[in-house]
Design an enzyme around this catalytic site. Structure first.
Site, PDB file in Angstrom:
ATOM      1  N   LYS A  94      31.956  55.481  38.164  1.00 16.87           N
ATOM      2  CA  LYS A  94      33.140  55.330  39.311  1.00 16.87           C
ATOM      3  C   LYS A  94      34.468  55.260  38.522  1.00 16.87           C
ATOM      4  CE  LYS A  94      33.911  50.846  41.072  1.00 16.87           C
ATOM      5  NZ  LYS A  94      35.271  50.603  40.849  1.00 16.87           N
ATOM      6  N   ARG A 104      44.761  41.392  45.032  1.00 20.94           N
ATOM      7  CA  ARG A 104      44.772  41.936  43.604  1.00 20.94           C
ATOM      8  C   ARG A 104      46.127  41.930  42.898  1.00 20.94           C
ATOM      9  NH1 ARG A 104      39.967  45.150  43.267  1.00 20.94           N
ATOM     10  NH2 ARG A 104      40.243  44.628  40.739  1.00 20.94           N
ATOM     11  N   ASP A 118      32.453  44.273  34.756  1.00 23.90           N
ATOM     12  CA  ASP A 118      31.829  44.328  36.064  1.00 23.90           C
ATOM     13  C   ASP A 118      30.304  43.789  36.243  1.00 23.90           C
ATOM     14  OD1 ASP A 118      34.206  45.391  36.813  1.00 23.90           O
ATOM     15  OD2 ASP A 118      33.850  47.407  36.553  1.00 23.90           O
TER      16      ASP A 118
HETATM   17  C1  S3P Z   1      38.234  49.774  35.549  1.00 29.76           C
HETATM   18  C2  S3P Z   1      38.565  48.802  34.722  1.00 29.76           C
HETATM   19  C3  S3P Z   1      38.095  47.408  35.078  1.00 29.76           C
HETATM   20  C4  S3P Z   1      37.070  47.195  35.843  1.00 29.76           C
HETATM   21  C5  S3P Z   1      37.074  48.203  37.149  1.00 29.76           C
HETATM   22  C6  S3P Z   1      37.187  49.649  36.809  1.00 29.76           C
HETATM   23  C7  S3P Z   1      38.665  51.290  35.238  1.00 29.76           C
HETATM   24  O1  S3P Z   1      39.173  46.676  35.726  1.00 29.76           O
HETATM   25  O2  S3P Z   1      36.800  46.038  36.503  1.00 29.76           O
HETATM   26  O3  S3P Z   1      36.047  48.078  37.975  1.00 29.76           O
HETATM   27  O4  S3P Z   1      38.065  51.950  35.857  1.00 29.76           O
HETATM   28  O5  S3P Z   1      39.790  51.350  34.446  1.00 29.76           O
HETATM   29  P1  S3P Z   1      40.309  46.029  34.610  1.00 29.76           P
HETATM   30  O6  S3P Z   1      40.740  47.048  33.914  1.00 29.76           O
HETATM   31  O7  S3P Z   1      41.717  45.473  35.779  1.00 29.76           O
HETATM   32  O8  S3P Z   1      39.750  44.793  34.087  1.00 29.76           O
END
Ligand code: S3P
Length: 446
Positions: A28, A133, A333
């Site tokens: 993702k 958020r 995650d």
């Molecule tokens: C992500 C970073 C994480 C993660 C999110 C995806 C990313 O969030 O929890 O599912 O793709 O950079 P944070 O960087 O806010 O912790």
């Protein structure tokens, strides 16, 4: 069918055995970034095996509204191949309506970084969860760089408006919380800044943005300091269009790594799992707990591309471990599914400094504690620390996913080992990151 799925609830029954080979949705994080980089680059970019969950579709929608052509060339269950043709960063169009990020914090925070350096007005919004958020963490640095941003509740919650400007000013910025989204937002804005921008993080977070920038011709420097890691780049550079092959999502693999490890008769193979060192903490943590995971020996990492391998997992005898804030950031995650593993491990697992989990798609500390307790696990929460005393036999009960994909999938995996029927509320949220999850759950029942 041992799993009954309707929009309101999934009913999961225990599996006698777990067997099979799974191909996971495309990562993702990498998929979001590949789409945004395709929008910034002039001309055609092809993205192979991107994740096809609702979150990545939100970013694809945003890129379209900004004026690029986004074509879905091929769909294969959880993945999609995209062909993106962009007029390039200076040809992107001011959006007429709002940019809908849906449930996706990554879409919102990374797109804000792109918009900060574009002379246009834009509004980013999303669903009820996204509107809870935090956005102050990106507003502060992007404002320092010269963009004008505002948000609801005195600049803390979406919707978020961005009035960008070019060029931006460069910054030297220390992120207040470990966040790859904040770091990436600043690095994307930095491309449009005059001079060198530096982002410092006390704890290293996922580095996909940095790798992809390098692959697109940007000289991103990494420096280890006594205070952590510093990333920097010189602004005023254009990204080249590059084709991207997206590896399988290690965060999706985590559900099967844990499912296989805690089930008494399991042998699962996961194809092409992304093994970026900044993402693979879940594998190392599970191994430290005694999990039988193989397949990654000899994987080479060149620091630019994304290493991957097929992994296998077998039934394992797990033991509890201590997990500190650094590991929490590295496996942010995967903490919900790791809590399920802890509930089946001997001894006690302590997870300290997990406060960021309260700011995800739901309050994941409250959600995981409530759901696992309903199933009979021994979970204690003290502030931002979680203590789980393992080896509790789980029995089917009703769990509330809070409409959060990672909680829905965690409780469904618990249902594979719990006695009786496990009911998961609002299971459809799994399609945020893993549209084929419930089909795979059926497929692995031998
Ligand atoms: C992500 C970073 C994480 C993660 C999110 C995806 C990313 O969030 O929890 O599912 O793709 O950079 P944070 O960087 O806010 O912790």
């Amino acid at each position: 069918m041992s799993t009954v799925l309707d929009p309101e609830v999934a009913v999961v029954r225990p599996a006698a055995r777990l067997r099979g080979t799974l191909r996971l949705p495309g990562d993702k994080s990498i998929s979001h970034r590949a789409l945004l980089f395709a929008a910034l680059a002039d001309g055609e970019s092809r993205i192979t095996a991107a994740g096809d969950g609702a979150d990545v579709r939100s970013t694809a929608g945003i890129v379209r509204v900004l004026g690029a052509t986004v074509e879905r060339v091929r769909e294969t269950g959880g993945t999609v191949d995209y062909r993106v043709v962009s007029p390039g960063v200076d040809g992107l169009a001011e959006p007429v309506g709002i940019l809908d990020c849906g449930n996706s914090g990554t879409s919102l925070r990374l797109t804000a970084g792109v918009l900060a350096g574009l002379p246009m007005y834009a509004v980013l919004d999303g669903d009820a969860s996204l509107r809870r958020r935090p956005v102050a963490r990106i507003i502060a640095p992007l404002r320092t760089m010269g963009a004008v941003l505002h948000a609801r509740r005195t600049d803390t919650l979406p919707p978020l408006t961005v009035v960008g400007r070019a060029p931006l000013r460069s910054v030297d910025y220390q992120t207040p919380v470990p966040s790859a989204q904040v770091k990436s937002s600043i690095l994307l804005a930095a491309l449009r800044a005059e001079g060198r921008t530096t982002v410092r993080e006390s704890v290293g977070t996922r580095d996909h943005t940095e790798r992809m920038l390098r692959a697109r011709g940007i000289d991103v420097r990494r420096e280890e300091t006594s205070a952590g890691v510093a990333w920097s780049l010189e602004g005023g550079r254009r990204v080249q269009s590059v084709d991207e092959r997206v590896p399988g999502d290690v965060s999706a693999a985590a559900f099967w790594l844990v499912g296989g490890a805690i089930h008494s008769d399991a042998d699962l193979t996961l194809r092409d799992v992304g093994l970026n060192p900044s993402r693979r903490a879940i594998i190392d943590l599970l191994r430290a707990m005694g999990a039988s995971i193989a397949g990654d020996a000899g994987v080479v990492d060149d620091g630019v591309g994304e290493p991957l391998a097929d992994l296998t997992v077998h039934s394992s005898d797990l033991r509890g471990i201590d997990i500190g804030p650094r590991e929490v950031a590295a496996a942010i995650d995967e903490i919900p599914i790791l809590c399920l593993a802890a509930s089946q491990a001997s001894g006690t697992t302590r997870i300290r400094g997990a406060g960021e989990l309260r700011h995800k798609e739901s309050d994941r500390i409250a959600g995981i504690a409530a759901g696992l307790r309903a199933l009979g696990a021994d979970v204690d929460v003290d502030g931002d620390d979680i203590t789980i005393t393992g080896r509790q036999a789980l029995r089917g009960a009703t769990t509330d996913s809070l409409d959060d994909h990672r909680l829905a999938m965690t409780f469904a995996v618990a249902g594979l080992i719990a006695e009786g029927e496990t009911v998961v509320s609002r299971p459809g949220s799994a399609s945020i990151s893993y549209p084929g999850f419930f089909a795979d759950l059926e497929g692995v029942r031998a």
